[in-house]
Design a protein around this motif. Sequence first.
Motif, PDB file in Angstrom:
ATOM      1  N   GLU A  17      -0.366  31.296 -75.588  1.00 37.76           N
ATOM      2  CA  GLU A  17       0.087  32.132 -74.459  1.00 37.76           C
ATOM      3  C   GLU A  17      -0.518  31.657 -73.144  1.00 37.76           C
ATOM      4  O   GLU A  17       0.181  31.511 -72.146  1.00 37.76           O
ATOM      5  CB  GLU A  17      -0.309  33.603 -74.689  1.00 37.76           C
ATOM      6  CG  GLU A  17       0.427  34.298 -75.793  1.00 37.76           C
ATOM      7  CD  GLU A  17      -0.193  35.649 -76.146  1.00 37.76           C
ATOM      8  OE1 GLU A  17       0.477  36.395 -76.864  1.00 37.76           O
ATOM      9  OE2 GLU A  17      -1.336  35.946 -75.732  1.00 37.76           O
ATOM     10  N   TRP A  28      -8.627  35.749 -70.021  1.00 41.32           N
ATOM     11  CA  TRP A  28      -7.948  35.232 -71.212  1.00 41.32           C
ATOM     12  C   TRP A  28      -8.295  36.019 -72.474  1.00 41.32           C
ATOM     13  O   TRP A  28      -7.697  35.816 -73.517  1.00 41.32           O
ATOM     14  CB  TRP A  28      -8.300  33.766 -71.421  1.00 41.32           C
ATOM     15  CG  TRP A  28      -7.799  32.847 -70.351  1.00 41.32           C
ATOM     16  CD1 TRP A  28      -6.977  33.154 -69.301  1.00 41.32           C
ATOM     17  CD2 TRP A  28      -8.100  31.461 -70.224  1.00 41.32           C
ATOM     18  NE1 TRP A  28      -6.751  32.046 -68.530  1.00 41.32           N
ATOM     19  CE2 TRP A  28      -7.427  30.987 -69.068  1.00 41.32           C
ATOM     20  CE3 TRP A  28      -8.860  30.575 -70.968  1.00 41.32           C
ATOM     21  CZ2 TRP A  28      -7.501  29.672 -68.654  1.00 41.32           C
ATOM     22  CZ3 TRP A  28      -8.939  29.261 -70.551  1.00 41.32           C
ATOM     23  CH2 TRP A  28      -8.267  28.812 -69.413  1.00 41.32           C
ATOM     24  N   THR A  29      -9.249  36.911 -72.393  1.00 46.33           N
ATOM     25  CA  THR A  29      -9.680  37.688 -73.549  1.00 46.33           C
ATOM     26  C   THR A  29      -8.490  38.381 -74.205  1.00 46.33           C
ATOM     27  O   THR A  29      -7.675  39.025 -73.532  1.00 46.33           O
ATOM     28  CB  THR A  29     -10.733  38.737 -73.129  1.00 46.33           C
ATOM     29  OG1 THR A  29     -11.857  38.050 -72.577  1.00 46.33           O
ATOM     30  CG2 THR A  29     -11.176  39.600 -74.294  1.00 46.33           C
ATOM     31  N   GLY A  30      -8.383  38.228 -75.521  1.00 45.40           N
ATOM     32  CA  GLY A  30      -7.327  38.886 -76.288  1.00 45.40           C
ATOM     33  C   GLY A  30      -6.001  38.130 -76.332  1.00 45.40           C
ATOM     34  O   GLY A  30      -5.108  38.487 -77.085  1.00 45.40           O
ATOM     35  N   ARG A  31      -5.878  37.077 -75.545  1.00 46.34           N
ATOM     36  CA  ARG A  31      -4.636  36.296 -75.531  1.00 46.34           C
ATOM     37  C   ARG A  31      -4.790  35.069 -76.429  1.00 46.34           C
ATOM     38  O   ARG A  31      -5.898  34.625 -76.678  1.00 46.34           O
ATOM     39  CB  ARG A  31      -4.314  35.861 -74.103  1.00 46.34           C
ATOM     40  CG  ARG A  31      -4.055  37.063 -73.175  1.00 46.34           C
ATOM     41  CD  ARG A  31      -3.950  36.677 -71.732  1.00 46.34           C
ATOM     42  NE  ARG A  31      -2.750  35.870 -71.490  1.00 46.34           N
ATOM     43  CZ  ARG A  31      -2.542  35.217 -70.343  1.00 46.34           C
ATOM     44  NH1 ARG A  31      -3.427  35.274 -69.363  1.00 46.34           N
ATOM     45  NH2 ARG A  31      -1.450  34.505 -70.179  1.00 46.34           N
ATOM     46  N   THR A  32      -3.671  34.520 -76.906  1.00 49.80           N
ATOM     47  CA  THR A  32      -3.747  33.301 -77.702  1.00 49.80           C
ATOM     48  C   THR A  32      -3.824  32.103 -76.766  1.00 49.80           C
ATOM     49  O   THR A  32      -3.385  32.173 -75.611  1.00 49.80           O
ATOM     50  CB  THR A  32      -2.520  33.129 -78.621  1.00 49.80           C
ATOM     51  OG1 THR A  32      -1.362  32.912 -77.817  1.00 49.80           O
ATOM     52  CG2 THR A  32      -2.331  34.332 -79.537  1.00 49.80           C
ATOM     53  N   SER A  70      -8.483  38.715 -84.536  1.00 51.60           N
ATOM     54  CA  SER A  70      -8.364  37.796 -83.397  1.00 51.60           C
ATOM     55  C   SER A  70      -8.418  36.345 -83.845  1.00 51.60           C
ATOM     56  O   SER A  70      -7.613  35.517 -83.420  1.00 51.60           O
ATOM     57  CB  SER A  70      -9.463  38.042 -82.366  1.00 51.60           C
ATOM     58  OG  SER A  70      -9.282  39.271 -81.734  1.00 51.60           O
ATOM     59  N   GLN A  90      -5.364  35.197 -85.734  1.00 57.16           N
ATOM     60  CA  GLN A  90      -4.200  35.039 -84.848  1.00 57.16           C
ATOM     61  C   GLN A  90      -4.454  34.012 -83.748  1.00 57.16           C
ATOM     62  O   GLN A  90      -3.640  33.864 -82.847  1.00 57.16           O
ATOM     63  CB  GLN A  90      -3.850  36.391 -84.221  1.00 57.16           C
ATOM     64  CG  GLN A  90      -3.457  37.431 -85.241  1.00 57.16           C
ATOM     65  CD  GLN A  90      -3.471  38.843 -84.674  1.00 57.16           C
ATOM     66  OE1 GLN A  90      -3.759  39.067 -83.505  1.00 57.16           O
ATOM     67  NE2 GLN A  90      -3.175  39.811 -85.521  1.00 57.16           N
ATOM     68  N   ARG A  96      -6.573  34.086 -81.321  1.00 64.63           N
ATOM     69  CA  ARG A  96      -6.736  34.762 -80.035  1.00 64.63           C
ATOM     70  C   ARG A  96      -8.165  34.596 -79.545  1.00 64.63           C
ATOM     71  O   ARG A  96      -9.091  34.547 -80.338  1.00 64.63           O
ATOM     72  CB  ARG A  96      -6.445  36.255 -80.148  1.00 64.63           C
ATOM     73  CG  ARG A  96      -5.031  36.585 -80.450  1.00 64.63           C
ATOM     74  CD  ARG A  96      -4.767  38.104 -80.414  1.00 64.63           C
ATOM     75  NE  ARG A  96      -3.375  38.330 -80.658  1.00 64.63           N
ATOM     76  CZ  ARG A  96      -2.423  38.196 -79.748  1.00 64.63           C
ATOM     77  NH1 ARG A  96      -2.753  37.871 -78.512  1.00 64.63           N
ATOM     78  NH2 ARG A  96      -1.165  38.390 -80.042  1.00 64.63           N
ATOM     79  N   PHE A  97      -8.325  34.544 -78.225  1.00 72.53           N
ATOM     80  CA  PHE A  97      -9.672  34.607 -77.674  1.00 72.53           C
ATOM     81  C   PHE A  97     -10.240  35.963 -78.067  1.00 72.53           C
ATOM     82  O   PHE A  97      -9.550  36.984 -77.978  1.00 72.53           O
ATOM     83  CB  PHE A  97      -9.635  34.461 -76.149  1.00 72.53           C
ATOM     84  CG  PHE A  97      -9.270  33.073 -75.694  1.00 72.53           C
ATOM     85  CD1 PHE A  97     -10.174  32.029 -75.792  1.00 72.53           C
ATOM     86  CD2 PHE A  97      -8.015  32.814 -75.166  1.00 72.53           C
ATOM     87  CE1 PHE A  97      -9.844  30.756 -75.366  1.00 72.53           C
ATOM     88  CE2 PHE A  97      -7.673  31.541 -74.735  1.00 72.53           C
ATOM     89  CZ  PHE A  97      -8.593  30.499 -74.842  1.00 72.53           C
ATOM     90  N   ASP A  98     -11.481  35.974 -78.508  1.00 69.93           N
ATOM     91  CA  ASP A  98     -12.088  37.188 -79.052  1.00 69.93           C
ATOM     92  C   ASP A  98     -11.929  38.368 -78.105  1.00 69.93           C
ATOM     93  O   ASP A  98     -12.261  38.299 -76.925  1.00 69.93           O
ATOM     94  CB  ASP A  98     -13.568  36.948 -79.336  1.00 69.93           C
ATOM     95  CG  ASP A  98     -14.203  38.076 -80.120  1.00 69.93           C
ATOM     96  OD1 ASP A  98     -13.468  38.898 -80.700  1.00 69.93           O
ATOM     97  OD2 ASP A  98     -15.440  38.135 -80.160  1.00 69.93           O
ATOM     98  N   ASP A  99     -11.426  39.446 -78.673  1.00 71.96           N
ATOM     99  CA  ASP A  99     -11.214  40.663 -77.887  1.00 71.96           C
ATOM    100  C   ASP A  99     -12.172  41.775 -78.294  1.00 71.96           C
ATOM    101  O   ASP A  99     -11.974  42.937 -77.959  1.00 71.96           O
ATOM    102  CB  ASP A  99      -9.761  41.134 -78.012  1.00 71.96           C
ATOM    103  CG  ASP A  99      -9.354  41.417 -79.453  1.00 71.96           C
ATOM    104  OD1 ASP A  99     -10.205  41.292 -80.358  1.00 71.96           O
ATOM    105  OD2 ASP A  99      -8.178  41.760 -79.672  1.00 71.96           O
TER     106      ASP A  99
END
Length: 197
Positions: A88, A81-85, A15, A18, A20-23
């Motif tokens: 995005e 927003w979790t898991g998204r950049t 994450s 990349q 990304r918000f931590d997933d």
Amino acid sequence: MTSRVLLVSPAIGASLRQARFDDGGPLDAGGAARVRAAAGGLPAVARVFVSPGARCRETAAALGLEGVPVPELAGLDVGRWTGRTLEEVGAAEPEAVGRWLADPGCAPHGGESVRDLCARVAARLEGLRRLEGRTLAVVEPEVVRAAAVTALDLPDTAFWRLDVPPLTVTELSGRAGRWNLRLGRPLAASDDDRTLG
């Protein structure tokens, strides 16, 4: 009595690589290798706490630490927003991202605001101040930021201006109702740098 709290930021995972918000994902192979190489670089401590996130738990385990999970030390809840950049989210919700980055009290993602995170971490630090001996906590970078904001009595708008690299140690020492802060030395420091007083 002087209280000492060592905050260790976890190794890197997919994450973070990349942006990304931590997933809740685990460490990646490179992060796991770096933390194994850093094992043994910490002083003796009286107690160990860990953020409940996978990266923090895995980092602690790879360092040979058995930590107690503490929900109050969890990373920032960014809701949907979790898991998204950030790219995005910025493309889909540019005004919401702008408000979120400018206003620490704003939580347009439906999760937790930066101000709420800082208050949560401040409350936990106050409890740690009363404990004897050195405390170590493996926590997400945003928890380290919130602790720094609290320790130095900074405005919560300073939160986004603090960088916390992976596998660094930030030390808080508290006495007489205030904290002093020693910022982010690498965990894999030379033997001369390993004594934290």
